[in-house]
Design a protein around this motif. Structure first.
Motif, short mmCIF file in Angstrom:
data_model
loop_
_atom_site.label_atom_id
_atom_site.label_comp_id
_atom_site.label_asym_id
_atom_site.label_seq_id
_atom_site.Cartn_x
_atom_site.Cartn_y
_atom_site.Cartn_z
N LYS A 142 0.85 -1.19 0.00
CA LYS A 142 0.00 0.00 0.00
C LYS A 142 0.89 1.24 0.00
O LYS A 142 1.95 1.27 0.59
CB LYS A 142 -0.89 0.02 1.25
N THR A 167 -5.81 -9.65 -10.21
CA THR A 167 -6.36 -9.64 -8.86
C THR A 167 -5.91 -8.34 -8.18
O THR A 167 -5.10 -7.59 -8.75
CB THR A 167 -5.83 -10.83 -8.03
N GLU A 168 -6.40 -8.11 -6.97
CA GLU A 168 -5.96 -6.91 -6.25
C GLU A 168 -4.44 -6.93 -6.03
O GLU A 168 -3.80 -5.89 -6.03
CB GLU A 168 -6.68 -6.79 -4.90
N GLU A 169 -3.89 -8.12 -5.87
CA GLU A 169 -2.44 -8.24 -5.61
C GLU A 169 -1.62 -8.02 -6.88
O GLU A 169 -0.46 -7.65 -6.81
CB GLU A 169 -2.11 -9.62 -5.03
N ALA A 207 -2.79 -6.22 -9.83
CA ALA A 207 -3.26 -5.15 -10.70
C ALA A 207 -2.15 -4.16 -11.05
O ALA A 207 -1.93 -3.86 -12.23
CB ALA A 207 -4.45 -4.42 -10.06
N CYS A 266 -11.20 -3.46 -12.69
CA CYS A 266 -11.16 -3.79 -11.25
C CYS A 266 -12.48 -3.42 -10.58
O CYS A 266 -13.01 -4.19 -9.77
CB CYS A 266 -9.99 -3.07 -10.57
N MET A 300 -13.32 -4.92 -7.08
CA MET A 300 -12.03 -4.65 -6.46
C MET A 300 -11.81 -3.14 -6.30
O MET A 300 -10.79 -2.59 -6.68
CB MET A 300 -10.90 -5.27 -7.30
N ILE A 353 -8.62 -1.39 -4.67
CA ILE A 353 -7.34 -1.25 -5.36
C ILE A 353 -7.23 0.08 -6.12
O ILE A 353 -6.14 0.48 -6.51
CB ILE A 353 -7.11 -2.45 -6.33
#
Length: 196
Positions: free
Chosen positions: A3, A76-78, A80, A119, A124, A127
């Protein structure tokens, strides 16, 4: 990618970098706003030019944007941000960076907007701030050094900013003509009154 502080970049002492982040944050907010189209003016001339040019690009070349859902389907959020940076790195290969075109700068932001929409459609939303920072950071690192020699963002604004329509120009000429005519008549009336 961890983050990041969403305000980082927006407070940079370098106005060129600040504008890059402002455009990233504003454009992703703009394309993901509900309902569409969002209300409210853009925070800067460069952001307004980006909004306008992005909308024009989507209207004129919709077929180009149909491929992105396939490209983004496994995001995925991880992944993107890393996926976005990988695509942008391919787009800005070192051999192409020598003569940076404004259209390439536009496509960077529009691609980030398409990733954000993807997303958002997959739920999501968390994100989105990270994507905003990610594209701002990418532009700071790769594009800002190139456009510094081009005089900054003013070239982007003149290239992609909304141009006055022919109808608007005609109205402007008519209004000024009317003002000049009115002043002329008024001046003639006062002159004639003094003569009598």
């Amino acid at each position: 990618m961890g983050k990041s502080d969403p305000g980082q970049g927006l407070t940079s002492p370098d106005p060129l970098v600040r504008e890059a982040y402002l455009m990233a944050y504003d454009y992703i907010d703009y394309v993901t706003a509900q309902p569409r189209p969002p209300s409210g003016p853009a925070p800067s001339p460069a952001s307004a030019a980006l909004r306008h040019a992005g909308d024009e690009l989507l209207l004129r070349f919709p077929i180009f944007f149909r491929r992105w859902p396939r490209v983004f389907r496994d995001v995925t959020e991880e992944t993107a941000c890393s996926t976005l940076v990988t695509i942008l790195d391919e787009h800005f290969a070192p051999t192409r960076r020598r003569d940076l075109a404004w259209s390439a700068v536009l496509s960077t932001y529009v691609l980030a907007g398409q990733m954000a929409l993807h997303c958002q459609s997959r739920g999501m939303n968390a994100i989105l701030p990270q994507l905003q920072h990610c594209v701002g950071s990418y532009v700071e690192r790769v594009i800002c050094p190139e456009i510094r020699d081009k005089g900054g963002w003013s070239g982007f604004v003149s290239r992609f900013g909304r141009k006055p329509s022919l109808e608007g120009q005609v109205k402007k000429v008519c209004c000024w003509s009317l003002v000049i005519l009115t002043v002329g008549i008024f001046t003639y009336y006062i002159w004639k009154k003094r003569m009598t």
